[in-house]
Structures are given as structure tokens and as C-alpha cells.
Design an enzyme around this catalytic site. Structure first.
Site, PDB file in Angstrom:
ATOM      1  N   GLY A  23      -5.831 -28.623 -21.052  1.00  0.00           N
ATOM      2  CA  GLY A  23      -5.229 -27.955 -22.205  1.00  0.00           C
ATOM      3  C   GLY A  23      -4.399 -26.730 -21.866  1.00  0.00           C
ATOM      4  N   LYS A  45      27.664 -46.482 -26.713  1.00  0.00           N
ATOM      5  CA  LYS A  45      27.231 -45.558 -25.666  1.00  0.00           C
ATOM      6  C   LYS A  45      26.478 -44.436 -26.363  1.00  0.00           C
ATOM      7  CE  LYS A  45      31.662 -46.405 -23.750  1.00  0.00           C
ATOM      8  NZ  LYS A  45      33.018 -45.905 -23.747  1.00  0.00           N
ATOM      9  N   CYS A  98      -0.723 -27.858 -34.887  1.00  0.00           N
ATOM     10  CA  CYS A  98       0.722 -27.941 -35.041  1.00  0.00           C
ATOM     11  C   CYS A  98       1.121 -28.027 -36.512  1.00  0.00           C
ATOM     12  CB  CYS A  98       1.240 -29.153 -34.288  1.00  0.00           C
ATOM     13  SG  CYS A  98       0.405 -29.367 -32.709  1.00  0.00           S
ATOM     14  N   SER A 146     -11.163 -30.233 -33.972  1.00  0.00           N
ATOM     15  CA  SER A 146     -10.124 -31.260 -34.170  1.00  0.00           C
ATOM     16  C   SER A 146      -9.156 -30.943 -35.290  1.00  0.00           C
ATOM     17  CB  SER A 146     -10.782 -32.600 -34.533  1.00  0.00           C
ATOM     18  OG  SER A 146     -11.373 -33.168 -33.415  1.00  0.00           O
TER      19      SER A 146
HETATM   20  C1  LIG Z   1      -9.105 -36.447 -33.523  1.00  0.00           C
HETATM   21  C2  LIG Z   1      -9.239 -36.595 -32.024  1.00  0.00           C
HETATM   22  C3  LIG Z   1     -10.573 -36.193 -31.543  1.00  0.00           C
HETATM   23  C4  LIG Z   1      -8.996 -38.068 -31.722  1.00  0.00           C
HETATM   24  O1  LIG Z   1      -9.061 -38.333 -30.362  1.00  0.00           O
HETATM   25  P1  LIG Z   1      -8.893 -39.843 -29.871  1.00  0.00           P
HETATM   26  O2  LIG Z   1      -9.935 -40.675 -30.496  1.00  0.00           O
HETATM   27  O3  LIG Z   1      -8.825 -39.836 -28.397  1.00  0.00           O
HETATM   28  O4  LIG Z   1      -7.449 -40.194 -30.409  1.00  0.00           O
HETATM   29  P2  LIG Z   1      -6.912 -41.262 -31.459  1.00  0.00           P
HETATM   30  O5  LIG Z   1      -7.585 -41.172 -32.764  1.00  0.00           O
HETATM   31  O6  LIG Z   1      -5.440 -41.111 -31.434  1.00  0.00           O
HETATM   32  O7  LIG Z   1      -7.299 -42.646 -30.805  1.00  0.00           O
HETATM   33  C5  LIG Z   1      -6.789 -42.972 -29.572  1.00  0.00           C
HETATM   34  C6  LIG Z   1      -7.525 -44.178 -29.060  1.00  0.00           C
HETATM   35  O8  LIG Z   1      -7.356 -45.281 -29.922  1.00  0.00           O
HETATM   36  C7  LIG Z   1      -6.750 -46.351 -29.241  1.00  0.00           C
HETATM   37  N1  LIG Z   1      -5.827 -46.927 -30.205  1.00  0.00           N
HETATM   38  C8  LIG Z   1      -4.838 -46.299 -30.875  1.00  0.00           C
HETATM   39  N2  LIG Z   1      -4.262 -47.141 -31.731  1.00  0.00           N
HETATM   40  C9  LIG Z   1      -4.905 -48.308 -31.614  1.00  0.00           C
HETATM   41  C10 LIG Z   1      -4.764 -49.578 -32.233  1.00  0.00           C
HETATM   42  N3  LIG Z   1      -3.856 -49.790 -33.194  1.00  0.00           N
HETATM   43  N4  LIG Z   1      -5.615 -50.563 -31.856  1.00  0.00           N
HETATM   44  C11 LIG Z   1      -6.544 -50.360 -30.912  1.00  0.00           C
HETATM   45  N5  LIG Z   1      -6.716 -49.175 -30.292  1.00  0.00           N
HETATM   46  C12 LIG Z   1      -5.891 -48.175 -30.651  1.00  0.00           C
HETATM   47  C13 LIG Z   1      -6.095 -45.769 -28.039  1.00  0.00           C
HETATM   48  O9  LIG Z   1      -6.043 -46.688 -26.999  1.00  0.00           O
HETATM   49  C14 LIG Z   1      -7.010 -44.631 -27.733  1.00  0.00           C
HETATM   50  O10 LIG Z   1      -8.186 -45.076 -27.078  1.00  0.00           O
HETATM   51  P3  LIG Z   1      -8.479 -44.702 -25.542  1.00  0.00           P
HETATM   52  O11 LIG Z   1      -8.205 -43.262 -25.356  1.00  0.00           O
HETATM   53  O12 LIG Z   1      -9.921 -45.049 -25.413  1.00  0.00           O
HETATM   54  O13 LIG Z   1      -7.581 -45.595 -24.776  1.00  0.00           O
HETATM   55  C15 LIG Z   1      -8.219 -35.718 -31.274  1.00  0.00           C
HETATM   56  O14 LIG Z   1      -6.959 -36.332 -31.299  1.00  0.00           O
HETATM   57  C16 LIG Z   1      -8.080 -34.380 -31.947  1.00  0.00           C
HETATM   58  O15 LIG Z   1      -8.968 -33.571 -31.910  1.00  0.00           O
HETATM   59  N6  LIG Z   1      -6.914 -34.125 -32.597  1.00  0.00           N
HETATM   60  C17 LIG Z   1      -6.664 -32.912 -33.327  1.00  0.00           C
HETATM   61  C18 LIG Z   1      -6.368 -31.743 -32.394  1.00  0.00           C
HETATM   62  C19 LIG Z   1      -5.032 -31.813 -31.767  1.00  0.00           C
HETATM   63  O16 LIG Z   1      -4.735 -32.725 -31.004  1.00  0.00           O
HETATM   64  N7  LIG Z   1      -4.210 -30.813 -32.074  1.00  0.00           N
HETATM   65  C20 LIG Z   1      -2.903 -30.721 -31.557  1.00  0.00           C
HETATM   66  C21 LIG Z   1      -1.989 -31.638 -32.273  1.00  0.00           C
HETATM   67  S1  LIG Z   1      -1.691 -31.081 -33.918  1.00  0.00           S
HETATM   68  C1  LIG Z   2      37.524 -46.991 -28.215  1.00  0.00           C
HETATM   69  C2  LIG Z   2      37.178 -47.354 -26.789  1.00  0.00           C
HETATM   70  C3  LIG Z   2      38.344 -47.960 -26.093  1.00  0.00           C
HETATM   71  C4  LIG Z   2      36.790 -46.055 -26.105  1.00  0.00           C
HETATM   72  O1  LIG Z   2      36.465 -46.258 -24.751  1.00  0.00           O
HETATM   73  P1  LIG Z   2      36.084 -44.992 -23.867  1.00  0.00           P
HETATM   74  O2  LIG Z   2      37.205 -44.049 -23.852  1.00  0.00           O
HETATM   75  O3  LIG Z   2      35.584 -45.473 -22.574  1.00  0.00           O
HETATM   76  O4  LIG Z   2      34.820 -44.402 -24.666  1.00  0.00           O
HETATM   77  P2  LIG Z   2      34.578 -43.023 -25.402  1.00  0.00           P
HETATM   78  O5  LIG Z   2      35.595 -42.704 -26.408  1.00  0.00           O
HETATM   79  O6  LIG Z   2      33.162 -43.094 -25.860  1.00  0.00           O
HETATM   80  O7  LIG Z   2      34.686 -41.943 -24.255  1.00  0.00           O
HETATM   81  C5  LIG Z   2      33.805 -42.009 -23.167  1.00  0.00           C
HETATM   82  C6  LIG Z   2      34.321 -41.098 -22.101  1.00  0.00           C
HETATM   83  O8  LIG Z   2      34.353 -39.752 -22.556  1.00  0.00           O
HETATM   84  C7  LIG Z   2      33.510 -38.940 -21.766  1.00  0.00           C
HETATM   85  N1  LIG Z   2      32.892 -38.032 -22.717  1.00  0.00           N
HETATM   86  C8  LIG Z   2      32.165 -38.350 -23.811  1.00  0.00           C
HETATM   87  N2  LIG Z   2      31.827 -37.246 -24.472  1.00  0.00           N
HETATM   88  C9  LIG Z   2      32.342 -36.218 -23.786  1.00  0.00           C
HETATM   89  C10 LIG Z   2      32.333 -34.809 -23.977  1.00  0.00           C
HETATM   90  N3  LIG Z   2      31.723 -34.239 -25.012  1.00  0.00           N
HETATM   91  N4  LIG Z   2      32.972 -34.052 -23.057  1.00  0.00           N
HETATM   92  C11 LIG Z   2      33.595 -34.622 -22.011  1.00  0.00           C
HETATM   93  N5  LIG Z   2      33.655 -35.941 -21.798  1.00  0.00           N
HETATM   94  C12 LIG Z   2      33.025 -36.715 -22.679  1.00  0.00           C
HETATM   95  C13 LIG Z   2      32.576 -39.868 -21.073  1.00  0.00           C
HETATM   96  O9  LIG Z   2      32.160 -39.344 -19.842  1.00  0.00           O
HETATM   97  C14 LIG Z   2      33.429 -41.098 -20.907  1.00  0.00           C
HETATM   98  O10 LIG Z   2      34.307 -40.941 -19.830  1.00  0.00           O
HETATM   99  P3  LIG Z   2      34.189 -41.807 -18.491  1.00  0.00           P
HETATM  100  O11 LIG Z   2      33.925 -43.239 -18.890  1.00  0.00           O
HETATM  101  O12 LIG Z   2      35.484 -41.610 -17.837  1.00  0.00           O
HETATM  102  O13 LIG Z   2      33.037 -41.194 -17.779  1.00  0.00           O
HETATM  103  C15 LIG Z   2      36.025 -48.367 -26.714  1.00  0.00           C
HETATM  104  O14 LIG Z   2      34.801 -47.706 -26.903  1.00  0.00           O
HETATM  105  C16 LIG Z   2      36.152 -49.403 -27.793  1.00  0.00           C
HETATM  106  O15 LIG Z   2      37.026 -50.224 -27.775  1.00  0.00           O
HETATM  107  N6  LIG Z   2      35.256 -49.372 -28.795  1.00  0.00           N
HETATM  108  C17 LIG Z   2      35.296 -50.256 -29.929  1.00  0.00           C
HETATM  109  C18 LIG Z   2      34.800 -51.661 -29.566  1.00  0.00           C
HETATM  110  C19 LIG Z   2      33.354 -51.720 -29.364  1.00  0.00           C
HETATM  111  O16 LIG Z   2      32.786 -51.115 -28.463  1.00  0.00           O
HETATM  112  N7  LIG Z   2      32.689 -52.517 -30.218  1.00  0.00           N
HETATM  113  C20 LIG Z   2      31.282 -52.694 -30.149  1.00  0.00           C
HETATM  114  C21 LIG Z   2      30.571 -51.552 -30.746  1.00  0.00           C
HETATM  115  S1  LIG Z   2      30.807 -51.511 -32.504  1.00  0.00           S
END
Ligand SMILES: CC(C)(COP(=O)(O)OP(=O)(O)OC[C@H]1O[C@@H](n2cnc3c(N)ncnc32)[C@H](O)[C@@H]1OP(=O)(O)O)[C@@H](O)C(=O)NCCC(=O)NCCS
Ligand SMILES: CC(C)(COP(=O)(O)OP(=O)(O)OC[C@H]1O[C@@H](n2cnc3c(N)ncnc32)[C@H](O)[C@@H]1OP(=O)(O)O)[C@@H](O)C(=O)NCCC(=O)NCCS
Ligand SMILES: Cc1cc2nc3c(=O)[nH]c(=O)nc-3n(C[C@H](O)[C@H](O)[C@H](O)COP(=O)(O)OP(=O)(O)OC[C@H]3O[C@@H](n4cnc5c(N)ncnc54)[C@H](O)[C@@H]3O)c2cc1C
Ligand SMILES: Cc1cc2nc3c(=O)[nH]c(=O)nc-3n(C[C@H](O)[C@H](O)[C@H](O)COP(=O)(O)OP(=O)(O)OC[C@H]3O[C@@H](n4cnc5c(N)ncnc54)[C@H](O)[C@@H]3O)c2cc1C
Lengths: 549, 549
Positions: free
Chosen positions: B282, B435, B42, B38
């Protein structure tokens, strides 16, 4: 084709922009009654707080820039006053020139947004009471704070905007008090989730008055006295009123467009209103909730933007695209914490009369062995048999947004808790754990559905009958010593198998641990050793303490 | 019921833990040939780098803690040497005592993991050449760095582990050189995506030798000389060999268990091997890829953990749960950047013979007006007609993990680019935009499918025939002045409508802008004004420059 769009911000401007991209030849007139279009509503509190420093940044587009990029006739200070649907024309009023005129349309789009509620509380018209919806409101509040350097503010209403304002005023050095009529902040969330923010407010020294509504405002020199239902009286230099918004349907109602039980403009899945060639998007509309099927409102920028694009396409290409409704995914940064919800809370499920079960998982934002991981509390609500995922709520410090997005992806597609288990997230130690918190929630929920353990909410746990329950603390003796429940017996999870005789068979066993995991493991042992009434405290001791604090 | 589990880490220990939780009475023996169970595989690079300070943190469970919590017979230093499937018993070797013995089983679980590749390159057995798979390897490398304070290292192989090692050695003050046989780092990603890391390596002053394989290692005093295929010779104090891993199938193959074309143990959807009552999970297994349906391997902790849980349930309750396969979601922090992939790259789609289209979106990690937003580059690959989402790749500084998770959620469920549009993410300015970048990718992809614009990859753009193409830079004159392509004409997007006569009708129009958005808007105008061969540079100028650098 001649389009008139009412409202020039999230829904309106997005509709206009997409319309132009798919129809270069259309005539598009966008009417906005205020002086600004396309502003960042969501950024307004942060500009007041000084987080966003330049006012210009709020103006994503200006009438000039938008007009020239999209060849759109942008008219500000221009209010659409009336709709004559029979003759397909609107009456327009220019508040700058005082002029009134008419304009015909082929298709009319309403994106009027919503208006802050201002109930007729005595004294509500006092000058130091502000609401926040647009740039003008923002300028007013910011000028008040800049000019008067006020010492104190009362924020009334602890929804997302209220809490953002509390944080931002606090950042300006203002002593903030929050007053909320409900028993909790963020009323769309469940109480034990919101309670974690209550604690955080204490840490931030923001006073919180819950379950208390304002009865009266009374000017008191340059200050305001705020009288609460409980009889308490507060005083501050100014008030932010953020008790909610309602769809702005005045224009629609005058025109005979149907509005719904929730007070929004009713649209069908193509975003058509009840009147031909009139469409609506944004905060103003009412639409069936994807989970409950019941009429619902969503005051959210994402849906408004997405609707605008769907509508533009449907108007140009014909009704090819259906709007799927909003599950109400919302998030707010609240000082150092973040809280959010997607889908339905237990409260909302209860109100909708849907059968549900829920559980709380406490988990790290990323692998515990990699520095900087922070605990988050994640609650999921689901159908008690099918496991269909109804809602998710998350409160924590880091990675809250990500988990909400993952939950939302599943809820939106009608997925279930098994889909949560299968989410194949990007894992390396700085980002998550091999089992992400959302996976854990899926596992946990399955265990409940399968009857592997019975969860107990903090409130049910707290209101236990002491005679009939045996409270079992399965943490280490060291943890127990630091702090435990009065009536608890300590048997560490790892030695339960050797101590079964210390546990009564004729009582309900209420197990708790730190976060719920060891309690679950202990519950499994006891269940299989012939103890039948075994319950595990959902989310563990910390969540419980906050919930009942 | 008596279970023997081979391998005590991700897959093995998780199977054991879940087994115990669902069957308190089973006899469970977990055999691990190494001294640890265990452990956090990672986290190993980060312990070497000093990011994780305490070695204990790597050991998530010890044989003692695991044994007592789950009542499991944990046997370390214990290698399963042979399987006698007919008589259902295994031959076991204890490397501490030298003892060999037999143990019968009802069900046998294999989770042997994978082994680092060590091709027969001359000199590969030199003492200063390390591979990294387990805690012992980690101790060796860490001791070498601690004791010798080496000045220089060569990391051979620029996959996830290689790059994590490069970062962590760099953090220790070691001058790192990375050598990779492919033309790019992170070979599972597409070249223009990986290219953004190449730039970042330069910024970090990590030398990168691409398209160059090691031919020979020669000891040179306390150093090592590394001769490359190109004739170049490098020298360093030590070498990390991280050119990949292969499923550890030795035991399975000896027992006649079927292995597959990719070299893994073949399992069915219930995680059963070809031999009755023998199961595998695994890194060791081979399973159909959910998108291609072709046999595939996944060297990932999330899938290993999830398989373990599914398998435990199937062994106890019967085959009720199907494993759905891994889409290979992977992520790595690479200095200040983060890069990851989920599903298939264009390269992999090409190799699988699937028709595909792809596009690159450049977007902010959150709303541009809120401080701290960082650009990310997001590429999606999809079916050119149905829009089924095949893969997503993201490189950026912040919020990369979140977007991969959102993309993975859609890919895993067989969703399409319209599902990307509909993802209802949690939006407030510190977290996203109205968006989200994944929504934008969905919009963008739809525009391509609908023929609204034609995207052009950086490589195709770069290799343009200069005579037949008109290159149009639609950024502002200020941006153009700072830096532009030699053969470009500058007409700002906002004034294109007034300058149509400057654009030739008889040439292909290659449009570019900063990130792709203005180019798209310009493309829409031109297309609708009668220009037919209009292309837009995917991802804009910055991505292109990195790609061809
Ligand atoms: C340590 C190890 C044996 C623990 O295994 P595990 O007991 O299955 O995993 P967790 O400790 O995350 O517990 C998960 C369980 O707790 C439960 N659980 C998690 N959070 C909970 C919460 N807040 N309340 C109630 N139950 C909870 C989940 O439902 C799960 O139980 P289930 O599988 O019976 O449904 C295993 O994860 C391990 O060997 N890890 C190290 C190796 C590894 O994974 N390496 C790669 C990643 S670095
Ligand atoms: C400013 C405003 C008019 C812009 O509207 P819009 O042009 O539709 O939105 P965007 O600038 O995000 O652009 C989105 C468009 O660009 C396109 N686009 C986004 N990233 C792109 C990229 N990297 N390459 C190519 N196209 C892209 C999307 O496909 C979308 O086009 P489509 O709708 O034709 O498919 C509108 O968002 C606005 O009034 N915003 C302020 C008000 C507001 O939303 N308030 C609440 C949140 S604070
Ligand atoms: C302070 C604040 C913070 C917010 N934070 C978030 C957040 O973090 N996340 C989130 O998702 N959402 C947030 N929102 C909500 C989001 O801004 C709205 O959901 C979105 O703007 C709705 O778009 P809309 O087009 O319906 O309305 P609006 O964007 O409000 O635009 C409507 C416009 O129509 C104009 N108008 C109305 N009637 C007429 C008429 N008759 N003639 C001409 N013009 C008219 C109005 O003047 C207004 O400018 C926030 C809102 C506010 C106020
Ligand atoms: C340095 C490093 C970094 C990684 N980073 C990530 C990451 O960021 N994200 C990610 O998703 N994955 C990562 N991985 C991969 C992840 O650790 C593996 O996918 C996962 O551990 C596989 O689980 P497993 O049970 O198949 O194998 P392992 O966890 O390797 O366990 C197999 C065990 O079986 C034992 N064994 C083998 N044969 C026998 C036998 N015959 N008898 C007894 N015991 C035997 C081995 O000694 C070994 O301890 C990383 C791996 C490494 C090495």
C-alpha cells in the site's frame, strides 16, 4: 523515383501522404477509379442516418486539397486496368474521358480495397437492393431514403456494417428487420457475447431472423419480397446487403501477382507482393495472423493506415520496418450498446486447433459507488497453461472501447493473462475501479489456470444433466425469490460455511450468482471443504439468460 | 497459519480477502484503528460534493459483511501499537474499551497507508482547517458544509485530491480559491500540460494562486485569514489542506523495520520487509520505480489492491510472484476536463538524470467527422535514441483515461514509441480515429528520433531571440487574421512550395500552426528544400498560449 498508387482512400492516400513527407522530390501519381479520394468509409452509415449532417465532412481530403498539400498528381475517375510488370508500366482508363493510356513506374502500390459480396441469389439485381462501400453507394442509399421515405428495410448480414446500418436506418424512422444466416449477429464473436446484442435488438424493436439465409428476392410492387431458407417470407421497401466483403484482387490476379487461400494479395512482412517493385496494403492483402500464424484478412481502417506508413518508409529508406499483422481489433456501436473483439474468439481458436480456455467477467464501467457506472461483460480467451492471451470480447454500454484497447495492447505484444493483471490503469472513481475489469479478467483467468475454480460456459451450464448435478444459487434470498433456476437450491454465499451439510458430496456442484463473483467465492469455500466437482457459471445468471434466450 | 493484518482498507482488506480465498483454514485477524474498513477513499470528495448521495455507498464492506463472507476476525477501533518481531507478537490497543492486549502471529502484514502532511505553519490547528483521508475526516467536512453553509473555502495544495475537493466544494455552491506553492497545479505533470487546467479554472471562476505558499493562518471571527508568502492575504470560511501525504511508518520504525530515502517501508519484490515474516503493501511502502530503478512511493489504490493479492499468494504458496512496481498512473476529473499522467514527466526525467525527448500531439477524442469529438493534448516522453517510452500525459475532455491506459500498457512492459504505433486500437467513428492519438504520438516521436523534424516546446518557442528567428505561421489566412503571433509571417502550408523565396535561409525557422500537424508537414517541405534549422511548435498555438498565459 516515380510511384504509382492504385486506390486513393485509406491505404492509398496514407501511403501517398507519408511518401511525400519523406521524399519531397519523388513523382507520385495516385489513381482512383471513383470520383472521391480520402473519404471516411467508416462514417458512411452515420451520414445516411443523419448523425453526420454534412456530406463534406466525409471527404477528409479532396483531390485538389490533397494534391496541393502533398504535391501529388491525384487522378480520379482513373482506373488502373492492367499491370505490365516486366516493363514496369500500367494501363490506365479514364472513365470520364474514355481515354486509355500508359504510365511507367519505379514502384507500384496496390490499395484496391475490398468489394461487397453479391452472391447469385435469384433477384439480387433488383433496384432496391443496395450495398455500401463508398460515397457513391452512400449517395444512392441516402437519396433513396430521402426521396421515398421508406417505411421498412431488411438488412441482410449482421456484421459490423449491417448492424451500423440497422441502427442508422432505425434512426431515420425506418422499421428495420435484420436477417443473418449464422445463429448470431457479429459472427466473429462468441455466441454468448453476441446474444447480449440479440436482447438489445428486442429492446429496440428491431426484428432479428437468425440462422436463416435469403433464398430469393422478388419484386412486389415498389417493394421487395425476401424468401428465407426457413420458408419465411419478409417484405420491405428496400434491402441493404451487408454479408461481407472480399479483397479486390482482380487487377493483381491479371498481373500474375500471387493471391492466397483466403483470397487476398499475398505480401511479405515488408508489404512486398510476389512481383518485384509491386507492393500492396489495405483490405486487399492477406497476411499471417499474429496469434495463429495462419493467413488472414483484416478489413480495418487502422491497419490499412498503418501499413501505408510502413510501406512508404520501406520504399524510401529500404526494408527497415516489418509489418506485424493485425489481430482484428474491431468495434461497433449498436444502438445504446457497444460490442467489440480483439484477437481470437473461442470459435476461432477451435477452428485454428489451438488449445484454449476462456472466462467471462462482469464488471462495472467504473466504481459502483460513483454515479453512472454500467455493467459490461468481458470475455478473455487464453492458453490453458501458459496463460498467453489469445483474445478479448467486450459488450456493454460504456468504456467498452477502452477495455478492448487494453486487451489489444497485451495481445499484440504476445502477452499473457498476468500482463492483464499488471496493467496499471488510470483510476479515479469516474473512470474505473481500483481493479479494472481487465485486471479482474486476468485474476480470474489465473484462478482457472491454477485450478482454483472451474468455470462453466452458459451453454454447458444450461445443458446440465439434472440428476447428477446440484445447482446452488449463492445470491441472497431476496434475489432468489425474484428469479431463479428451477432446480436451484439457495444458500447465500455468506452462510455457506454453516450449511455444508445441505450440499451433497456425490454430485457435481453447479454454482451460480448474479455476475460470477460470489459464485467464485463460494466455489473456493466448497473446494477447500472437500467438494471436488465444483463449477461456477461464467458471467453469472444474466449472461446465461441472454445466451439461451 | 495465523495472519495479522494491520490496516483494513485498500491493501489490508484485499490481502485478507485473497488470503481467505486461497486458504480457507488460516486464522486471519484484521486490525483497523478507525471505525470503518474497506471504504472507498477515492470516493470521499464526491460524497462531500453530493455526487455520491448515500454514505453507505462509501462502505464497500462493513466489518460484519466482510467478517461473514470471508470468515475473518475483523477488529475495528483496534490499533496495533507495537511489534515484537522476536517473539512474533503484537501489542494491540482497543480505543473503545481502552483495553491493551497481545496477539501472536505467524505472518504479519502492514498496510497502514499514509497520513496527510500538516507542517508546523502558525495557526494550523485552527478548527476550520481540514484534511481528508478517511470516512471520519469526510464526515467532519461534510457536516461543516451541511451545517454552516459556508460561502468560501481555500484549498491549499493543488494535487489530485486538492483539485477534486475544489470541484466538489464548488459544486456545493462554495466559492473556492486554490493556493499552490509550486508554479503549477498537479506538480507531477509538466507545466505546459498543467497550464491547460489553469485556463479551465478561470473558466470555472475558481481563483488560483500559484507559486505562493501559506505562511500563517489567523482566525478572524468564524473565518480564517490565510497569509501567503507573497504577502497576499486571503480569507475564507474554511480551509482544506491537501499538500500531500507521507507513508505512515510509525509502527514499522518502532519495530526496527527498515524505511527508505523516500520515507516508506522498504520491501523487496516479494513485498517482504527487512524483518522476517513481516510484509507490507500500500501507500506505506517504498519500491524501485520500474523506469528509473530509484526508490519511489505510489499513493494509489490500484497498486495497493494488486500488491495485496500478490502478497497473499506469496504468503500461502511461497514466493512465486514478483511485484513489478508502480509507474504512477494517476488521473483526475477537474470540472469538465480530465488530466492524468503515467510514467515520468520531463521534469521527473530531468531530475532522474535520464536523457529524454518529448513531444506533444493534439488530437480528437474520436473521428472529427462524427459529432462530439473533443480535442485532447497528449504528451509523450521517450529516450531520444532507442525510443523507449518513459511517460505520457494527457489533458482533455473525453477519452483521456483510455489514452493513459494505452500508454501505461506500453510503459509498464518497457515498450517503446514503435509499440505505440503498433497499438491496434478498437476503431469506429464514435470511439477513435483510424490512427488513434497514441499512434500519432508514436509516429511523431519516431519523426523526431529520425531527425525528420525538430520539435520546440512552448516555453522555448516563447523565449525565442527575435532577431535570429523567422516565425512562420502556416495556417490559412483566415486563421491568421483572427489571431497570430506578432512577429509571424503567414504562408499557408499548401502554398509553401510556391513561396520558398519569401523564407530566409540564414535564420532559424520557427513554424507554428493550430495543433502541430500542418507545421510538421511544412517543416518536412522546408527541410527537404535545403532549410536546415527548421523547428515546429509542439502542440501548436493553443497549447502554447495556455502555457505562457
Ligand atoms: C472490498 C474489498 C475487500 C474486496 O477485495 P476483493 O475481494 O479482493 O476484490 P473484489 O471484490 O474486486 O473481488 C476480486 C476477486 O473476484 C474475482 N472476480 C471478479 N469478478 C469476477 C467474476 N465476474 N467472476 C468470477 N470471479 C470474479 C477476481 O478474480 C478476484 O479474485 P482473486 O483475487 O481471488 O483472483 C477491497 O477491494 C476493498 O477493501 N476495497 C475498498 C478499499 C479500496 O480499495 N479503496 C481504494 C479504492 S476507492
Ligand atoms: C487524409 C489522409 C490522406 C491523411 O493521411 P496522413 O497525412 O498520413 O494522416 P494524418 O492527417 O492523420 O497525419 C498524420 C501525420 O501527422 C503527424 N502528426 C499528427 N499529429 C501531429 C501533431 N499534433 N504534431 C505534429 N505532427 C503530427 C503524424 O506523425 C503523421 O505523420 P507521419 O506519418 O509522417 O509520421 C488519410 O488519413 C485518409 O485518406 N483518410 C481517409 C480514408 C480513411 O482512412 N478511411 C478509413 C477511416 S474512416
Ligand atoms: C460502411 C463501412 C464502414 C466501415 N467502418 C469501419 C470501422 O468502423 N472501423 C474500421 O476499422 N474499418 C471500417 N471500415 C473498413 C475500412 O474502411 C477499410 O478497412 C479501409 O478503407 C481499407 O482501406 P483500403 O485502402 O484497402 O481500401 P479503400 O479505403 O476501400 O480504398 C480502395 C480504393 O481503391 C479504388 N480502386 C480499386 N481498384 C482500383 C483500380 N484498379 N484503379 C483505381 N482505383 C481502384 C476503389 O475505388 C477504392 O476507392 C468500414 C468500411 C465501410 C465500407
Ligand atoms: C480523498 C482521497 C482520494 C483518493 N483518490 C484516489 C484515486 O482517485 N485513485 C487512486 O488510485 N487512489 C486514490 N487515493 C489513494 C488510495 O485511497 C490509497 O492509495 C489507498 O487507499 C492505499 O491503501 P492502503 O491500504 O495503503 O491505505 P488505506 O487505504 O489508507 O488504509 C490504511 C488503514 O490502516 C489503518 N491503520 C494505520 N495504522 C494502523 C495501526 N497501527 N493499527 C491499525 N490500523 C492502522 C488506517 O486507519 C487506515 O484505515 C485517494 C485517497 C484519498 C484519501
Amino acid at each position: 523515383m516515380k510511384y504509382i498508387i492504385v486506390g486513393g482512400v485509406a491505404g492509398g492516400a496514407t501511403t501517398a501522404a507519408r511518401l511525400r513527407r519523406v521524399d519531397e522530390e519523388a513523382e507520385i501519381i495516385m489513381c482512383e477509379k471513383g470520383p472521391h479520394i480520402s473519404y471516411a468509409n467508416c462514417g458512411l452509415p452515420y451520414y445516411i442516418g443523419g448523425v453526420i449532417k454534412e456530406r463534406d465532412k466525409l471527404l477528409v481530403q479532396t483531390p485538389e486539397s490533397f494534391g496541393s498539400r502533398f504535391n501529388i498528381d491525384v487522378r480520379i475517375h482513373t482506373e488502373v486496368k492492367d499491370i505490365d510488370a516486366t516493363n514496369k508500366k500500367v494501363k490506365i482508363y479514364n472513365s470520364r474521358t474514355g481515354e486509355t493510356y500508359y504510365e511507367t513506374y519505379n514502384k507500384l502500390v496496390l490499395s484496391p480495397g475490398a468489394s461487397p459480396m453479391r452472391p447469385p441469389i435469384p433477384g439480387i439485381d433488383s433496384p432496391n437492393i443496395f450495398t455500401l462501400r463508398n460515397v457513391q453507394d452512400t449517395d444512392r442509399i441516402k437519396a433513396f431514403v430521402d426521396d421515398n421515405e421508406p417505411h421498412s428495410a431488411i438488412v441482410i448480414g449482421a456484421g459490423f456494417i449491417g448492424l451500423e446500418m440497422a441502427e442508422n436506418l432505425h434512426r431515420r424512422g425506418v422499421k428495420v428487420t435484420v436477417v443473418e444466416a449464422a445463429e448470431q449477429v457479429m459472427n466473429m464473436m462468441d455466441p454468448e457475447m453476441a446474444a447480449q446484442l440479440h436482447q438489445h435488438f428486442k429492446e429496440m424493436e428491431v426484428a432479428l431472423y437468425l440462422d436463416d439465409a435469403v433464398k430469393e428476392f422478388t419484386p412486389d410492387g415498389h417493394q421487395l419480397k425476401v424468401s428465407l431458407g426457413s420458408g419465411k417470407k419478409l417484405k420491405a421497401d428496400f434491402v441493404i446487403l451487408s454479408i461481407g466483403v472480399k479483397p479486390d484482387t482482380r487487377l493483381a490476379q491479371k498481373a500474375g501477382i500471387e493471391t492466397g487461400e483466403r483470397g487476398g494479395i499475398i505480401v511479405n512482412e515488408y508489404l512486398e507482393t510476389s512481383v518485384k517493385d509491386i507492393y500492396a496494403v489495405g483490405d486487399g492483402i492477406e497476411f499471417p495472423h499474429p496469434v495463429t500464424g495462419k493467413p488472414s484478412l483484416a478489413f480495418l481502417a487502422g491497419p490499412a493506415n498503418k501499413q501505408g506508413r510502413i510501406l512508404a518508409d520501406n520504399m524510401v529508406y529500404g526494408n527497415l520496418r516489418k509489418y506485424q499483422g493485425s489481430i482484428g481489433t474491431a468495434i461497433a456501436k449498436v444502438f445504446d450498446k457497444t460490442a467489440g473483439i480483439t484477437g481470437l474468439s473461442d470459435k476461432a481458436l477451435e477452428a485454428a486447433g489451438l488449445p484454449y480456455q476462456s472466462t467471462i467477467v462482469n464488471a462495472g464501467s467504473h466504481a459502483g459507488y460513483y454515479p453512472g457506472a454500467m455493467q459490461m461483460v468481458l470475455k478473455v480467451s487464453f492458453h490453458p497453461e501458459t496463460g498467453r492471451l489469445y483474445g478479448g470480447q467486450v459488450v456493454g454500454y460504456k468504456g467498452v472501447d477502452k477495455r478492448l484497447d487494453m486487451l489489444a495492447a497485451v495481445i499484440k505484444k504476445g502477452g499473457d493473462i498476468y500482463d492483464l493483471q499488471e496493467l496499471e490503469h488510470a483510476y479515479a472513481p469516474p473512470f474505473s475501479s481500483a481493479k479494472d475489469p481487465v485486471n479482474q479478467a486476468g485474476f480470474n483467468a489465473e484462478n482457472i489456470i491454477k485450478g482454483l475454480f472451474k468455470p462453466l460456459s452458459p451453454y454447458k451450464f444450461h445443458s446440465r444433466e439434472k440428476e447428477n448435478t446440484f445447482v446452488l444459487d449463492v445470491r441472497t434470498p431476496e434475489e432468489f425469490q425474484l428469479d431463479h433456476l428451477d432446480d436451484a437450491t439457495n444458500i447465500e454465499v455468506d452462510s455457506i460455511r454453516d450449511n455444508l451439510d445441505r450440499i451433497p458430496k456425490d454430485k457435481k456442484i453447479y454454482i451460480y450468482c448474479g455476475v460470477g463473483l460470489r459464485g467464485y467465492v463460494a466455489a473456493r469455500i466448497l473446494r477447500q471443504k472437500g467438494f471436488n466437482e465444483v463449477y461456477n457459471l461464467s458471467g453469472g445468471l444474466k449472461v446465461c439468460k441472454d445466451a439461451i434466450a
